[in-house]
Design an enzyme around this catalytic site. Structure first.
Site, PDB file in Angstrom:
ATOM      1  N   GLY A 194      17.039  25.265   1.061  1.00  0.00           N
ATOM      2  CA  GLY A 194      15.665  24.771   1.202  1.00  0.00           C
ATOM      3  C   GLY A 194      14.875  24.640  -0.085  1.00  0.00           C
ATOM      4  O   GLY A 194      14.030  23.767  -0.217  1.00  0.00           O
ATOM      5  N   GLU A 244      11.608  30.000  -3.724  1.00  0.00           N
ATOM      6  CA  GLU A 244      11.820  29.838  -2.289  1.00  0.00           C
ATOM      7  C   GLU A 244      11.092  28.598  -1.779  1.00  0.00           C
ATOM      8  O   GLU A 244      10.152  28.120  -2.403  1.00  0.00           O
ATOM      9  CB  GLU A 244      11.293  31.074  -1.541  1.00  0.00           C
ATOM     10  CG  GLU A 244      12.379  31.981  -0.990  1.00  0.00           C
ATOM     11  CD  GLU A 244      13.203  31.367   0.138  1.00  0.00           C
ATOM     12  OE1 GLU A 244      13.359  30.128   0.213  1.00  0.00           O
ATOM     13  OE2 GLU A 244      13.711  32.144   0.963  1.00  0.00           O
ATOM     14  N   ASP A 245      11.538  28.120  -0.627  1.00  0.00           N
ATOM     15  CA  ASP A 245      10.802  27.016   0.000  1.00  0.00           C
ATOM     16  C   ASP A 245       9.613  27.553   0.784  1.00  0.00           C
ATOM     17  O   ASP A 245       8.506  27.073   0.681  1.00  0.00           O
ATOM     18  CB  ASP A 245      11.728  26.167   0.901  1.00  0.00           C
ATOM     19  CG  ASP A 245      12.549  26.996   1.900  1.00  0.00           C
ATOM     20  OD1 ASP A 245      12.476  28.245   1.884  1.00  0.00           O
ATOM     21  OD2 ASP A 245      13.275  26.376   2.701  1.00  0.00           O
ATOM     22  N   ASP A 274       8.292  33.355   5.487  1.00  0.00           N
ATOM     23  CA  ASP A 274       7.813  33.440   6.869  1.00  0.00           C
ATOM     24  C   ASP A 274       7.763  34.928   7.262  1.00  0.00           C
ATOM     25  O   ASP A 274       6.779  35.607   6.958  1.00  0.00           O
ATOM     26  CB  ASP A 274       8.758  32.621   7.755  1.00  0.00           C
ATOM     27  CG  ASP A 274       8.333  32.562   9.210  1.00  0.00           C
ATOM     28  OD1 ASP A 274       7.197  32.947   9.514  1.00  0.00           O
ATOM     29  OD2 ASP A 274       9.145  32.114  10.054  1.00  0.00           O
ATOM     30  N   PHE A 314       6.239  25.082  12.963  1.00  0.00           N
ATOM     31  CA  PHE A 314       7.537  24.798  12.365  1.00  0.00           C
ATOM     32  C   PHE A 314       7.458  23.532  11.516  1.00  0.00           C
ATOM     33  O   PHE A 314       7.133  22.451  11.998  1.00  0.00           O
ATOM     34  CB  PHE A 314       8.638  24.671  13.413  1.00  0.00           C
ATOM     35  CG  PHE A 314       9.986  24.689  12.771  1.00  0.00           C
ATOM     36  CD1 PHE A 314      10.514  25.878  12.276  1.00  0.00           C
ATOM     37  CD2 PHE A 314      10.712  23.525  12.608  1.00  0.00           C
ATOM     38  CE1 PHE A 314      11.746  25.910  11.633  1.00  0.00           C
ATOM     39  CE2 PHE A 314      11.945  23.538  11.964  1.00  0.00           C
ATOM     40  CZ  PHE A 314      12.456  24.741  11.483  1.00  0.00           C
ATOM     41  N   ASP A 323      14.284  22.337   6.626  1.00  0.00           N
ATOM     42  CA  ASP A 323      15.125  21.615   7.577  1.00  0.00           C
ATOM     43  C   ASP A 323      14.956  22.098   9.003  1.00  0.00           C
ATOM     44  O   ASP A 323      14.458  23.192   9.268  1.00  0.00           O
ATOM     45  CB  ASP A 323      16.597  21.795   7.209  1.00  0.00           C
ATOM     46  CG  ASP A 323      17.107  23.206   7.544  1.00  0.00           C
ATOM     47  OD1 ASP A 323      16.512  24.173   7.051  1.00  0.00           O
ATOM     48  OD2 ASP A 323      18.075  23.319   8.323  1.00  0.00           O
ATOM     49  N   ARG A 348      15.404  17.499   5.408  1.00  0.00           N
ATOM     50  CA  ARG A 348      15.147  18.041   4.068  1.00  0.00           C
ATOM     51  C   ARG A 348      14.686  16.950   3.120  1.00  0.00           C
ATOM     52  O   ARG A 348      13.959  17.200   2.161  1.00  0.00           O
ATOM     53  CB  ARG A 348      16.411  18.661   3.473  1.00  0.00           C
ATOM     54  CG  ARG A 348      16.923  19.884   4.198  1.00  0.00           C
ATOM     55  CD  ARG A 348      17.960  20.578   3.314  1.00  0.00           C
ATOM     56  NE  ARG A 348      18.797  21.507   4.051  1.00  0.00           N
ATOM     57  CZ  ARG A 348      18.460  22.749   4.372  1.00  0.00           C
ATOM     58  NH1 ARG A 348      17.273  23.203   4.025  1.00  0.00           N
ATOM     59  NH2 ARG A 348      19.277  23.536   5.022  1.00  0.00           N
TER      60      ARG A 348
HETATM   61  P1  IMP Z   1      11.913  34.645   6.562  1.00  0.00           P
HETATM   62  O1  IMP Z   1      13.103  35.493   6.254  1.00  0.00           O
HETATM   63  O2  IMP Z   1      11.486  34.771   7.990  1.00  0.00           O
HETATM   64  O3  IMP Z   1      10.775  34.833   5.615  1.00  0.00           O
HETATM   65  O4  IMP Z   1      12.409  33.173   6.507  1.00  0.00           O
HETATM   66  C1  IMP Z   1      12.467  32.472   5.392  1.00  0.00           C
HETATM   67  C2  IMP Z   1      13.425  31.318   5.551  1.00  0.00           C
HETATM   68  O5  IMP Z   1      13.357  30.747   6.852  1.00  0.00           O
HETATM   69  C3  IMP Z   1      13.025  30.261   4.597  1.00  0.00           C
HETATM   70  O6  IMP Z   1      13.767  30.353   3.417  1.00  0.00           O
HETATM   71  C4  IMP Z   1      13.325  28.989   5.353  1.00  0.00           C
HETATM   72  O7  IMP Z   1      14.621  28.572   5.048  1.00  0.00           O
HETATM   73  C5  IMP Z   1      13.256  29.357   6.791  1.00  0.00           C
HETATM   74  N1  IMP Z   1      11.970  28.919   7.412  1.00  0.00           N
HETATM   75  C6  IMP Z   1      10.876  29.668   7.690  1.00  0.00           C
HETATM   76  N2  IMP Z   1       9.896  28.931   8.247  1.00  0.00           N
HETATM   77  C7  IMP Z   1      10.374  27.678   8.320  1.00  0.00           C
HETATM   78  C8  IMP Z   1       9.818  26.422   8.797  1.00  0.00           C
HETATM   79  O8  IMP Z   1       8.663  26.314   9.252  1.00  0.00           O
HETATM   80  N3  IMP Z   1      10.635  25.349   8.695  1.00  0.00           N
HETATM   81  C9  IMP Z   1      11.908  25.404   8.192  1.00  0.00           C
HETATM   82  N4  IMP Z   1      12.449  26.531   7.719  1.00  0.00           N
HETATM   83  C10 IMP Z   1      11.698  27.670   7.786  1.00  0.00           C
HETATM   84 MG    MG Z   2      15.470  29.363   2.959  1.00  0.00          MG
END
Ligand code: IMP
Ligand code: MG
Length: 179
Positions: A43, A98-99, A102, A151, A158, A164
């Site tokens: 991402g 990071e992208d 969350d 989302f 993606d 993407r």
């Molecule tokens: P976390 O571990 O929950 O913080 O998730 C982070 C990863 O989940 C990011 O690196 C993204 O790849 C993916 N992610 C979180 N939210 C979204 C979203 O809204 N769209 C797409 N990918 C997401």
């Molecule tokens: Mg990611």
């Protein structure tokens, strides 16, 4: 592909402008630190490359692939290291790209790994931050934009590996993943 998007949140112009600001700040902070930029696949790749080319400092680039989503719209909570770094980061200043942050679980996992390996400093730069999604105590040091708890796809983000390549960040129509 565009028809699957409910609305655009950040256009390419918004993103590029914000990247320039972030890159300026990072250049100042890392001027003599020769950082390793660790881009989280897949991402963060568009964002990382954009940022790198705006940074007039000595920096190296490396990649990790960490997965927590497994193709859906909700984090599974199970984190897997799918591709490891090439470089030894002991004693190095590491800047993670990071992208989106969350739940924060992916970053927590990665930061613990980097700390275990003896990084001198670890900071995080994320294009997007979803503060409402946070489940663990983690924050990014440089954030492009705070986004609502929806989302999102595009600009590296993606759904099942697609979208993407959209040149903006947008909200995916729920009808796309609800069926
Ligand atoms: P976390 O571990 O929950 O913080 O998730 C982070 C990863 O989940 C990011 O690196 C993204 O790849 C993916 N992610 C979180 N939210 C979204 C979203 O809204 N769209 C797409 N990918 C997401
Ligand atoms: Mg990611």
């Amino acid at each position: 592909m565009n028809n699957d998007i409910e609305r655009v949140i950040y256009s390419r112009e918004d993103i590029v402008q914000r990247e320039a600001e972030l890159a300026r700040q990072i250049c100042e902070d890392y001027r003599d630190k020769k950082p390793i930029i660790v881009s989280v696949l897949t991402g963060a790749i568009l964002f990382s490359i954009d940022m790198l080319e705006r940074m007039d400092i000595y920096a190296q680039m490396d990649f990790v692939d960490i997965s927590s989503f497994e193709g859906g719209v909700k984090s599974t909570g199970k984190i897997k290291l799918i591709h490891d770094l090439k470089n030894d980061i002991k004693g190095r200043n590491v800047l993670v790209m990071e992208d989106i942050v969350d739940s924060g679980r992916t970053l927590k996992f990665l930061m613990e790994l980097l700390a275990d390996r003896g990084a001198k400093s670890i900071k995080v730069c994320s294009l997007l931050d979803k503060p409402e999604g946070r489940m663990v105590d983690i924050r990014a040091d440089y954030v492009g934009f705070n986004v609502p708890n929806e989302f999102l796809v595009g600009y590296g983000l993606d759904y099942k590996g697609f979208y993407r390549n959209l040149p903006y960040v947008g909200v995916l129509k729920p009808s796309v993943y609800e069926n």
